[in-house]
Design a protein around this motif. Structure first.
Motif, PDB file in Angstrom:
ATOM      1  N   CYS A 167      51.632  -5.490  62.622  1.00 46.72           N
ATOM      2  CA  CYS A 167      52.918  -4.408  62.832  1.00 46.72           C
ATOM      3  C   CYS A 167      54.323  -5.022  62.274  1.00 46.72           C
ATOM      4  CB  CYS A 167      52.832  -3.885  64.221  1.00 46.72           C
ATOM      5  SG  CYS A 167      51.662  -2.831  64.790  1.00 46.72           S
ATOM      6  N   GLU A 168      54.538  -5.974  63.222  1.00 50.70           N
ATOM      7  CA  GLU A 168      55.763  -6.655  62.735  1.00 50.70           C
ATOM      8  C   GLU A 168      56.033  -7.814  63.154  1.00 50.70           C
ATOM      9  OE1 GLU A 168      55.707  -4.138  65.604  1.00 50.70           O
ATOM     10  OE2 GLU A 168      56.114  -5.734  67.175  1.00 50.70           O
ATOM     11  N   LEU A 199      63.757  -7.802  62.332  1.00 50.45           N
ATOM     12  CA  LEU A 199      62.498  -6.971  62.265  1.00 50.45           C
ATOM     13  C   LEU A 199      62.000  -7.281  61.141  1.00 50.45           C
ATOM     14  CD1 LEU A 199      63.184  -3.916  64.931  1.00 50.45           C
ATOM     15  CD2 LEU A 199      61.736  -6.140  65.357  1.00 50.45           C
ATOM     16  N   TYR A 201      58.574  -5.389  59.238  1.00 50.71           N
ATOM     17  CA  TYR A 201      57.496  -4.588  59.702  1.00 50.71           C
ATOM     18  C   TYR A 201      56.632  -4.110  58.369  1.00 50.71           C
ATOM     19  CZ  TYR A 201      61.109  -0.993  59.307  1.00 50.71           C
ATOM     20  OH  TYR A 201      62.017  -0.169  58.771  1.00 50.71           O
ATOM     21  N   GLY A 205      53.551  -0.792  61.792  1.00 55.71           N
ATOM     22  CA  GLY A 205      54.809  -0.926  62.801  1.00 55.71           C
ATOM     23  C   GLY A 205      55.830   0.033  62.473  1.00 55.71           C
ATOM     24  N   SER A 206      55.969   0.643  61.415  1.00 56.87           N
ATOM     25  CA  SER A 206      56.896   1.810  61.023  1.00 56.87           C
ATOM     26  C   SER A 206      56.835   3.053  61.788  1.00 56.87           C
ATOM     27  CB  SER A 206      57.029   2.039  59.589  1.00 56.87           C
ATOM     28  OG  SER A 206      55.856   2.803  59.391  1.00 56.87           O
ATOM     29  N   ILE A 210      59.896   0.490  66.439  1.00 55.37           N
ATOM     30  CA  ILE A 210      60.970   0.308  65.419  1.00 55.37           C
ATOM     31  C   ILE A 210      61.787   1.594  64.978  1.00 55.37           C
ATOM     32  CG2 ILE A 210      61.162  -0.319  62.844  1.00 55.37           C
ATOM     33  CD1 ILE A 210      58.846  -2.472  63.610  1.00 55.37           C
ATOM     34  N   ASP A 268      53.674  -9.492  66.331  1.00 54.51           N
ATOM     35  CA  ASP A 268      52.989  -8.209  66.858  1.00 54.51           C
ATOM     36  C   ASP A 268      53.459  -8.167  68.296  1.00 54.51           C
ATOM     37  OD1 ASP A 268      52.136  -6.983  64.513  1.00 54.51           O
ATOM     38  OD2 ASP A 268      50.153  -8.438  64.742  1.00 54.51           O
TER      39      ASP A 268
END
Length: 425
Positions: A167-168, A199, A201, A205-206, A210, A268
């Motif tokens: 994700c990030e 961040l 991502y 993750g978007s 976020i 993450d």
């Protein structure tokens, strides 16, 4: 997917908060004593625990009777696993933890408690998996999610590769009260930035927390895209004329970040995946050549009948009622916005009720689009109310800080009464 039977399956469980707390406090009596000032939280934790135990047992008895079942602390595959399929049973954080160990093995996210957990990365409940297995996975599809590789070079020359991020990445000062400071470089540009944290991502993750960052140029994007995004949260500027070209951008190539702080790099949002990032350490971030293979429901069509949601409309005098069924998470969600706004055309249509009583899930993007509808109606002096919102969906509003931006009512009748009040006329 074509009809598939996975021969060797492992289900990786996450211990419930209740189980972890009970282990911490030693006995149920001690646990209750600690929780005496907030007994309703204890009750919710215990109720969620019971639901998750039922979900575990359902998987064992009705879905994967021949599978291996392990807790995540006991799931330590070395290199490639010996399994054909891994099922992560828990929430989003548990899913990412298991995904870090999955390699090229196909992965499924199973929500252990959909009544209290949103599970944006999780494709199924235990009950839904029963039908999936029964139909040999014909109503599913295999997605290839992009991953982020990060290498940290420390001042003494040591290099360390983190686990791939699903994700990030979060880069920030170890003290949340202090500004995060670093140099960031991309395609020949280099900037010194001060902010509350950086961040980096992927598409996975978007669609998560976020999306609550503001302002932000880019909407959520697909999990398989061959790029990633970079965003500096709450960037500090000395003057309004200052412009940063690397504070909110799409990256097609590697990004370098050099620390000016006693910082950390978290993958993450997992405490187990936190790496030191002291002054003069350099992180090089790029798309991984590897992919994460995730089985998800077959629901991403382009025609209305293939979409994961359905829309029904009706009118009662000057009020338009729109019911949204299914899941607002994929497909062209802008069709919902357009359908609603088309229904509200006309001076005689003064009020809108959105009925969520048969909505099973909404992503943060879906809520943003509903907020856009409200703002559009406000400009035309029209009102909107939400009814039938379940506790799990209400939690998404809370997580985004938008629960106070809408009027919620238990049912259509209460919402209609609110429009009839003198103060509403």
């Amino acid at each position: 997917m074509a009809s598939t039977k996975y021969k060797k399956v492992v289900v990786v469980f996450k211990r419930t908060k209740y189980e972890l707390d009970l282990e911490t406090y030693g006995s149920i009596q001690a646990y209750k004593e600690v929780a005496r000032l907030n007994p309703e939280v204890f009750e919710r934790t215990q109720e969620s625990h019971e639901r998750q135990l039922q979900s575990r047992e359902f998987l064992k008895t009705n879905v994967f009777p021949n599978a291996d079942f392990v807790f995540r602390e006991n799931f330590e595959p070395e290199g490639e696993t010996n399994y054909d399929l891994i099922v992560a049973h828990g929430g989003d954080n548990h899913f990412t933890y298991v995904a870090h160990l999955a390699g090229n093995t196909h992965l499924i996210g199973c929500n252990s408690d959909p009544d209290s957990s949103v599970g944006a990365l999780l494709g199924f409940t235990a009950e839904e998996l029963k039908e999936v297995v029964k139909n040999n996975f014909t109503q599913t599809q295999l997605e290839s999610w992009s991953l982020l590789d990060t290498e940290i070079q420390y001042p003494n020359g040591t290099k360390l590769k983190t686990v791939p991020a699903i994700c990030e990445l979060s880069i920030r000062n170890n003290s949340p009260d202090l500004t995060s400071r670093f140099w960031i470089s991309y395609q020949g540009k280099k900037e010194e930035q001060k902010c509350s944290g950086l961040l980096v991502y992927t598409g996975a993750g978007s669609t998560g927390w976020i999306s609550s960052c503001f302002p932000k140029k880019f909407p959520p994007f697909s999990k398989h895209e061959a790029f990633f995004h970079v965003y500096s949260r709450e960037i500090r500027v000395k003057s309004r004329e200052t412009e940063f070209s690397l504070a909110d951008f799409r990256a097609l190539d590697q990004v370098e970040v050099i620390s000016e702080m006693n910082g950390g790099l978290a993958v993450d949002s997992l405490t187990e995946r936190h790496y030191p990032f002291p002054p003069y350490a350099k992180a090089t971030i790029r798309l991984s050549p590897e992919k994460l293979f995730v089985i998800v429901p077959l629901k991403r069509g382009e025609s209305m009948q293939d979409l994961p949601y359905e829309i029904e409309q009706k009118r009662i005098n000057g009020t338009v009622i729109v019911q949204i069924k299914g899941r607002m998470e994929s497909g062209p969600l802008d069709r919902i916005t357009q359908t609603i706004l088309d229904e509200m055309v006309g001076a005689d249509r003064k009020h809108l009720i959105l009925d969520f009583s048969e909505l099973r899930y909404i992503s943060s993007l879906g809520i943003r689009m509903i907020l856009d509808v409200k703002m559009n109606l406000q400009k035309r002096n029209k009102e909107m109310a939400l009814v039938g919102v379940t506790s799990s969906i209400l939690q998404v509003f809370h997580l985004l800080g938008l629960s106070n931006a809408f009027q919620f009512y238990p049912d259509r009748e209460e919402a209609l009464k609110s429009f009839e009040e003198p103060s509403k006329s």
